[in-house]
Design an enzyme around this catalytic site. Structure first.
Site, PDB file in Angstrom:
ATOM      1  N   GLN A   1       0.678  -1.536   0.210  1.00  0.00           N
ATOM      2  CA  GLN A   1       0.043   0.048  -0.128  1.00  0.00           C
ATOM      3  C   GLN A   1       0.892   1.269   0.226  1.00  0.00           C
ATOM      4  O   GLN A   1       2.266   1.217   0.809  1.00  0.00           O
ATOM      5  CB  GLN A   1      -1.114  -0.496   1.351  1.00  0.00           C
ATOM      6  CG  GLN A   1      -0.699   0.043   2.380  1.00  0.00           C
ATOM      7  CD  GLN A   1      -1.705  -0.734   3.699  1.00  0.00           C
ATOM      8  OE1 GLN A   1      -2.729  -0.657   2.920  1.00  0.00           O
ATOM      9  NE2 GLN A   1      -1.337  -0.999   4.943  1.00  0.00           N
TER      10      GLN A   1
ATOM     11  N   HIS B   1     -16.081  10.843  13.614  1.00  0.00           N
ATOM     12  CA  HIS B   1     -15.460  10.444  15.037  1.00  0.00           C
ATOM     13  C   HIS B   1     -16.588  10.419  15.776  1.00  0.00           C
ATOM     14  O   HIS B   1     -17.200   9.409  16.719  1.00  0.00           O
ATOM     15  CB  HIS B   1     -14.182  10.451  15.532  1.00  0.00           C
ATOM     16  CG  HIS B   1     -12.976  10.112  14.148  1.00  0.00           C
ATOM     17  ND1 HIS B   1     -12.154  11.365  14.060  1.00  0.00           N
ATOM     18  CD2 HIS B   1     -13.077   8.750  14.200  1.00  0.00           C
ATOM     19  CE1 HIS B   1     -11.430  10.531  13.583  1.00  0.00           C
ATOM     20  NE2 HIS B   1     -11.725   9.264  13.433  1.00  0.00           N
TER      21      HIS B   1
ATOM     22  N   ASP C   1      -6.481   5.839  14.242  1.00  0.00           N
ATOM     23  CA  ASP C   1      -5.579   7.054  14.370  1.00  0.00           C
ATOM     24  C   ASP C   1      -6.654   7.892  15.409  1.00  0.00           C
ATOM     25  O   ASP C   1      -5.759   8.524  15.920  1.00  0.00           O
ATOM     26  CB  ASP C   1      -6.755   7.964  13.291  1.00  0.00           C
ATOM     27  CG  ASP C   1      -7.671   8.066  13.056  1.00  0.00           C
ATOM     28  OD1 ASP C   1      -8.524   8.130  14.201  1.00  0.00           O
ATOM     29  OD2 ASP C   1      -8.608   8.055  11.697  1.00  0.00           O
TER      30      ASP C   1
ATOM     31  N   ASP D   1      -5.145  -8.647  13.753  1.00  0.00           N
ATOM     32  CA  ASP D   1      -6.718  -9.376  12.562  1.00  0.00           C
ATOM     33  C   ASP D   1      -7.907  -9.299  13.750  1.00  0.00           C
ATOM     34  O   ASP D   1      -8.289  -9.904  14.350  1.00  0.00           O
ATOM     35  CB  ASP D   1      -6.409 -10.478  12.098  1.00  0.00           C
ATOM     36  CG  ASP D   1      -7.201 -10.638  10.641  1.00  0.00           C
ATOM     37  OD1 ASP D   1      -8.349 -11.242  11.469  1.00  0.00           O
ATOM     38  OD2 ASP D   1      -7.008 -10.331  10.491  1.00  0.00           O
ATOM     39  N   GLY D   2      -8.833  -7.627  12.788  1.00  0.00           N
ATOM     40  CA  GLY D   2      -9.904  -7.791  13.224  1.00  0.00           C
ATOM     41  C   GLY D   2     -11.097  -9.158  13.476  1.00  0.00           C
ATOM     42  O   GLY D   2     -11.330  -9.037  14.289  1.00  0.00           O
TER      43      GLY D   2
ATOM     44  N   ASP E   1     -14.184   0.743  12.320  1.00  0.00           N
ATOM     45  CA  ASP E   1     -13.732   2.154  12.248  1.00  0.00           C
ATOM     46  C   ASP E   1     -12.770   1.692  11.026  1.00  0.00           C
ATOM     47  O   ASP E   1     -11.500   1.530  11.089  1.00  0.00           O
ATOM     48  CB  ASP E   1     -12.895   2.894  13.131  1.00  0.00           C
ATOM     49  CG  ASP E   1     -12.648   4.063  12.322  1.00  0.00           C
ATOM     50  OD1 ASP E   1     -13.317   4.396  11.519  1.00  0.00           O
ATOM     51  OD2 ASP E   1     -12.228   4.930  13.151  1.00  0.00           O
TER      52      ASP E   1
ATOM     53  N   THR F   1     -11.427   0.829   6.277  1.00  0.00           N
ATOM     54  CA  THR F   1     -11.480   2.142   5.097  1.00  0.00           C
ATOM     55  C   THR F   1     -12.046   1.066   4.330  1.00  0.00           C
ATOM     56  O   THR F   1     -13.273   0.431   4.741  1.00  0.00           O
ATOM     57  CB  THR F   1     -10.132   1.368   4.287  1.00  0.00           C
ATOM     58  OG1 THR F   1      -9.686  -0.101   4.800  1.00  0.00           O
ATOM     59  CG2 THR F   1      -8.240   1.736   5.313  1.00  0.00           C
ATOM     60  N   ASP F   2     -12.518   1.080   2.859  1.00  0.00           N
ATOM     61  CA  ASP F   2     -13.473   1.338   2.863  1.00  0.00           C
ATOM     62  C   ASP F   2     -13.361   0.039   1.847  1.00  0.00           C
ATOM     63  O   ASP F   2     -11.669  -1.287   2.405  1.00  0.00           O
ATOM     64  CB  ASP F   2     -13.085   1.757   0.828  1.00  0.00           C
ATOM     65  CG  ASP F   2     -13.909   3.316   1.075  1.00  0.00           C
ATOM     66  OD1 ASP F   2     -15.585   2.860   1.815  1.00  0.00           O
ATOM     67  OD2 ASP F   2     -13.327   3.638   0.550  1.00  0.00           O
TER      68      ASP F   2
ATOM     69  N   PRO G   1      -6.724  -4.721   2.085  1.00  0.00           N
ATOM     70  CA  PRO G   1      -6.298  -5.180   3.386  1.00  0.00           C
ATOM     71  C   PRO G   1      -8.152  -4.920   4.613  1.00  0.00           C
ATOM     72  O   PRO G   1      -8.675  -5.704   5.391  1.00  0.00           O
ATOM     73  CB  PRO G   1      -5.574  -4.057   4.192  1.00  0.00           C
ATOM     74  CG  PRO G   1      -4.875  -3.662   2.584  1.00  0.00           C
ATOM     75  CD  PRO G   1      -5.978  -3.505   2.140  1.00  0.00           C
TER      76      PRO G   1
END
Length: 282
Positions: free
Chosen positions: A31, A62, A86, A138-139, A156, A158-159, A163
């Site tokens: 990435q 948020h 973040d 790993d979630g 929360d 990414t699209d 990943p």
């Protein structure tokens, strides 16, 4: 001369940022991450051609991802965050003093370290809070192997590409179901619905068999361009979604939190969805 950053989320249309100063850039082979300064938006982080977060408008995203489920629940003691490196979600959850413990599962410690360095206002010291338990894992594996139960779970991610894709699968949602306390609620980032309507349809189809109620709420986040962003909502407690504005206001005031976007009225109104989103769920 300043370079420009062109977002490439959509093949035929996008938004462009002037990069006044590149603070950090790395291409890992998997990435491409860049963090840069922009006069309008402050510090901006982008991953693989997609804007992830900006200093200027992060509070909208948020606050809506956090206070809607927490205040709808009304008595959340244990919260699980999947992703969110973040630190913005963690920061908002910890505003609720009634929350006793927060577990955050982030796949990459480097993301956390980088955001603390370049986007310090996102976490605002939240990672040092003794209530926060940070797990680097790993979630999907975490929720499927977890023996702990949570009142609110917030994904929360990414699209759903690269990943982040696994955090939109039935296996992930099944794990979420197993980790939720009775009467608990799960919410997740679900894309800009006008541009990514298939995400609404897919998420709804995958959550519906597992929960009594699968739905969405929304907010407009300026740098997630294309209209409103939808947030997935799943629970077995049908009362949570339809709390009155008076009840939410009472909880909001009792919590003593300060917000810049979220209000009890916006909370209730956010569940009113456009017809095209309703049709996608039919």
């Amino acid at each position: 001369m300043a370079q420009n950053y062109l977002e490439t989320l959509y093949p035929t249309w996008g938004q462009q940022f002037v990069m006044d100063e590149v603070l950090f850039e790395v291409d890992t082979g998997h990435q491409h991450l860049v963090i840069f300064k922009n006069e309008q938006w402050g510090t901006v982080m982008a991953l693989d051609g997609v804007i992830q977060t900006t200093e200027k408008d992060e509070f909208i995203y948020h606050e809506m991802m956090t206070h809607v489920p927490l205040l709808a629940h009304g008595n959340a003691k244990k919260v699980l965050i999947i992703g969110g490196g973040d630190g913005g979600i963690l920061r908002e959850v910890l505003k609720h003093e009634s929350v006793e413990a927060v577990t955050q599962v982030e796949i990459d410690q480097q993301v956390i370290d980088m955001c603390i360095q370049y986007l310090p206002n996102h976490s605002a010291g939240a990672y040092d809070n003794p209530k926060a338990n940070i797990v680097i894992a790993d979630g999907v594996d975490f929720v499927n192997e977890c023996t702990e139960k949570f009142d609110v779970i917030i994904s929360d991610s990414t699209d759903p590409m690269g990943p982040g894709e696994v955090l939109f699968t039935s296996r992930f949602y099944q794990g979420i179901k197993n980790c939720l306390n009775e009467g608990g609620v799960f919410v997740a980032q679900n894309g800009v619905s006008f541009m990514q309507l298939d995400e609404v349809t897919t998420t709804f189809k995958r959550l519906s068999p597992l929960f009594e109620q699968a739905s969405f709420y929304s907010a407009a986040v300026p740098t997630y361009v294309g209209g409103i962003m939808t947030f997935a909502w799943a629970t077995d407690n049908l009362q949570l979604k339809s709390q009155s504005v008076e009840v939410i206001r009472e909880r909001y005031e009792a919590a003593g939190i300060s917000t810049r976007f979220y209000t009890p009225e916006l909370h209730v109104g956010s569940f009113a969805l456009p017809k095209y989103v309703q049709d996608a769920m039919a």
